[in-house]
Design a protein around this motif. Sequence first.
Motif, PDB file in Angstrom:
ATOM      1  N   ASP A   1       0.831  -1.198   0.000  1.00 44.46           N
ATOM      2  CA  ASP A   1       0.000   0.000   0.000  1.00 44.46           C
ATOM      3  C   ASP A   1       0.871   1.255   0.000  1.00 44.46           C
ATOM      4  O   ASP A   1       0.641   2.189  -0.759  1.00 44.46           O
TER       5      ASP A   1
ATOM      6  N   THR B   1       3.040  -0.351   4.797  1.00 43.87           N
ATOM      7  CA  THR B   1       1.725  -0.976   4.967  1.00 43.87           C
ATOM      8  C   THR B   1       1.441  -1.832   3.756  1.00 43.87           C
ATOM      9  O   THR B   1       1.794  -1.485   2.620  1.00 43.87           O
ATOM     10  N   TRP B   2       0.800  -2.957   4.027  1.00 44.61           N
ATOM     11  CA  TRP B   2       0.504  -3.933   2.991  1.00 44.61           C
ATOM     12  C   TRP B   2      -0.927  -4.433   3.160  1.00 44.61           C
ATOM     13  O   TRP B   2      -1.549  -4.230   4.201  1.00 44.61           O
ATOM     14  N   ARG B   3      -1.398  -5.120   2.149  1.00 47.21           N
ATOM     15  CA  ARG B   3      -2.684  -5.812   2.231  1.00 47.21           C
ATOM     16  C   ARG B   3      -2.557  -7.169   1.557  1.00 47.21           C
ATOM     17  O   ARG B   3      -1.714  -7.368   0.671  1.00 47.21           O
ATOM     18  N   THR B   4      -3.371  -8.093   2.004  1.00 47.05           N
ATOM     19  CA  THR B   4      -3.411  -9.393   1.337  1.00 47.05           C
ATOM     20  C   THR B   4      -4.182  -9.261   0.020  1.00 47.05           C
ATOM     21  O   THR B   4      -4.978  -8.337  -0.166  1.00 47.05           O
TER      22      THR B   4
ATOM     23  N   LYS C   1      -7.149  -8.516   4.582  1.00 51.10           N
ATOM     24  CA  LYS C   1      -6.401  -8.138   5.785  1.00 51.10           C
ATOM     25  C   LYS C   1      -5.348  -7.092   5.429  1.00 51.10           C
ATOM     26  O   LYS C   1      -4.892  -6.994   4.287  1.00 51.10           O
ATOM     27  N   ARG C   2      -4.941  -6.340   6.439  1.00 51.15           N
ATOM     28  CA  ARG C   2      -3.913  -5.324   6.251  1.00 51.15           C
ATOM     29  C   ARG C   2      -2.844  -5.469   7.324  1.00 51.15           C
ATOM     30  O   ARG C   2      -3.113  -5.973   8.422  1.00 51.15           O
TER      31      ARG C   2
ATOM     32  N   ARG D   1      -1.709  -5.877  12.797  1.00 49.83           N
ATOM     33  CA  ARG D   1      -2.562  -6.524  11.794  1.00 49.83           C
ATOM     34  C   ARG D   1      -3.967  -5.971  11.909  1.00 49.83           C
ATOM     35  O   ARG D   1      -4.497  -5.812  13.009  1.00 49.83           O
ATOM     36  N   SER D   2      -4.600  -5.716  10.782  1.00 45.95           N
ATOM     37  CA  SER D   2      -6.000  -5.302  10.751  1.00 45.95           C
ATOM     38  C   SER D   2      -6.785  -6.301   9.922  1.00 45.95           C
ATOM     39  O   SER D   2      -6.392  -6.636   8.805  1.00 45.95           O
TER      40      SER D   2
ATOM     41  N   PRO E   1     -10.580  -4.417   5.947  1.00 49.55           N
ATOM     42  CA  PRO E   1      -9.870  -3.800   4.822  1.00 49.55           C
ATOM     43  C   PRO E   1      -9.906  -2.277   4.817  1.00 49.55           C
ATOM     44  O   PRO E   1      -9.052  -1.644   4.212  1.00 49.55           O
ATOM     45  N   ASP E   2     -10.878  -1.685   5.489  1.00 43.74           N
ATOM     46  CA  ASP E   2     -10.984  -0.222   5.495  1.00 43.74           C
ATOM     47  C   ASP E   2     -10.338   0.410   6.724  1.00 43.74           C
ATOM     48  O   ASP E   2     -10.438   1.623   6.922  1.00 43.74           O
TER      49      ASP E   2
ATOM     50  N   ASP F   1      -6.928   1.320   8.511  1.00 43.76           N
ATOM     51  CA  ASP F   1      -5.496   1.467   8.294  1.00 43.76           C
ATOM     52  C   ASP F   1      -4.745   1.178   9.597  1.00 43.76           C
ATOM     53  O   ASP F   1      -4.922   1.890  10.592  1.00 43.76           O
TER      54      ASP F   1
END
Length: 769
Positions: free
Chosen positions: A183, A191-194, A199-200, A248-249, A252-253, A255
């Motif tokens: 991201d 920051t990344w997302r799957t 997941k973030r 970890r989040s 998805p919305d 941050d």
Amino acid sequence: MTGPEMKAGIPGPGADPGWTFCLDGYDPLLENSVESRFAISNGFLGIRGARATSRGQRWIVPARTYVAGLFDTSGTEHATTGLVPAADWLRFRIMMAGGPLLHHPGDMSSHHMTLDVRQGALFSAGRHFDSPDLGIQVRTLRLASISDRALGLQLIQMEIEQGEVDVAVEASFEGVELGLVIDRLDQDLGTWRTRHSGKRLAMATTSSLQIDGRDLEPAARGPLTWSWNWKTRPGQIATFQRFVAVVRSDAPDLDPGPEARDKLGSARHVGWQDVVAAHKAAWGRRWHNSDVEVDGDAKAQRMLRFALYHLNGAANPADERVSIGARALTGDNYHGHVFWDTEIFLLPFYILTWPEAARTLLMYRFHLLNGARAKAAAMGWRGALYPWESADTGADVTPEQVIGPDHRVIAILCGKLEQHISADVAYAVWQYWQATGDDAFLLEAGAEILLETGRFWASRAQREADGRCHIRGVIGPDEYHEHVDDNAYTNVMARWNIRRALDIAALLREHWPVRWISLARHLGLEDAELAQWLDVAETIAIGRDPETGLFEQFSGYFALEDIDLSHYAGRSVPMDVVLGRERTQASQVVKQSDVVALLGLLPEEFAGAAAETNFRYYEPRCSHGSSLSPAMHGLVAARLGDAEMALRYLRQTAAIDLAETHVAADGGIHIAALGGIWMLAVFGFAGLTLRNDGIAIDPRLPAGWDSMVFRIQWRGRHLKIAIDQANQSVEATLEAGEPMALTVGGDPHPLGRAAMLAVRFRKPGAASC
């Protein structure tokens, strides 16, 4: 931290060999297993024990960092959900004019790694004198904090012993594009997302370098990258420190970056010394509650400490959305999936030494209960059938195929046929409630799990013309035999599950009628269905000979070829490889004995001499093709009085991860086998059993063990129990909680806080073979 201090104040490992695991030199064949064995983890963040100083560019392999719950799929047909590795935040290189100081992993003149399990930290020390221009000593410290599980810390000290040359140090992240979509990449934050699971992940970081105690400004900065230049001189000490904060989040919305930066800011504010001190204090509390001290057998003591270190580092009581995979956070075998291992081999340790963690692990199963309901419904049954392999959604993520030792594609049937998992989850729920008295958990989650798993078995077992209820077409824990009927483990555990569900229904009616009315309405439970459950429990086929008490592992097992496994002693491959799958399936050779597992979990099912009869029948037919098997056999052998056989099984279990000649731990340590080591010691050698009215102890220590001391928790009480072999005595201290009863050798004794209880016990005779 305890132990000798490095120069410049960086702490070093402790000196007590009972608490440290060391490795000298470099062996490329064992490197992956070493990385598993020397992994550090806090239940949220796991880092494999890769070397601290990076090699030349072509030799770099990221030191895998795992974040609990960070699952994704590839999005392709038949894709398997798996744990996605995060970026390696530990990359560190020393550069000279001609390139990296190290070009190959074996370039260090000496290299020594120490895992200090008391401190929960990995240390290393190495010297490099192959270069004519520079001689340098490098010492490192690495930890994943268990006082703040978002934090990781890396400290590196470089002492210049010879040479005046221009050098550079590069600190960066490796594998930033490995499995995750970027991201953003800032200097201090990534920051990344799957790709598919929504997941973030955020990793905030800061690095600094001091030369002889003075800060050196970076010569260059980039996204997650720093470099420093200076000229060396003999006697100079350079100290590098790096923090990482990981968040970890699952939304998805949402941050996770701001929280990661906040965590990092707090760590920077207090400094690495305070972070280390808080981490040490947290480990001190864990060891106070969970250590098993053995006097007289130093090797067994080290085996236990290794097991306890990984067990304490595998759980995170703050996150109910994750559980412990088959290799914990030390490797990627089994894709990070959760099996029955957690409930049967890990929960006992957490229930009795860390009930907060046990509750969280069971709440994970409760949160995924709808997935278990959906699986049962899809297969035509009622209630809840838990997935054989579980990740984060409740869906069964068992792979459909695997490549066998002969390179042929083998269908994996466990996802559909290995159904005892539902009874295993119910067993852990019941054991937790019995040991803790946590009625709030029972009312919120436990009762619903027990009722829905009981409902599954009542629909799964079908009445046939003989008047008995049968469960056909399953796989038991012994996975060498597939599509079997009336598997003893499955059926007896199913019956136990149904009976406990009926007990809970009656208990709720009597003590919590409002909750019962609400739950029964929610589940659509009526008295007629409960009566049907009782009928199934009373008529289910369990394959036990009423005269001898011998269980048949499954219908038709006794008619199979009986193979003498002593003829294959010393083999280095599993028996199904030696014999071939077809002959193994047509034989009495078992991967792990289902009946011995029943002996370990439900000893009340084996009256009189039946326990001895069943163990002596199945023990020689077990090939121990599963890492779970030896510890369970050792536990039962100890209870039967054969402490020397039990000790052999303890050593066999520990060797899976600790033997230098094994590479079985390449993909991570075998966390359930390590849980089995604790069970063997406490349930086997100490003879601990849980009763409705208290705790019972019936010691059976091996001949070489002079004493054994351990602590447990039971219904709000904290107990310290010491077993003295020479004096044949048990000393018990109630360190916290209300008075209770402690049964020693069959005789009950009141235990209060006023004085220590000291009781002599009779030494049991060794069981005959």
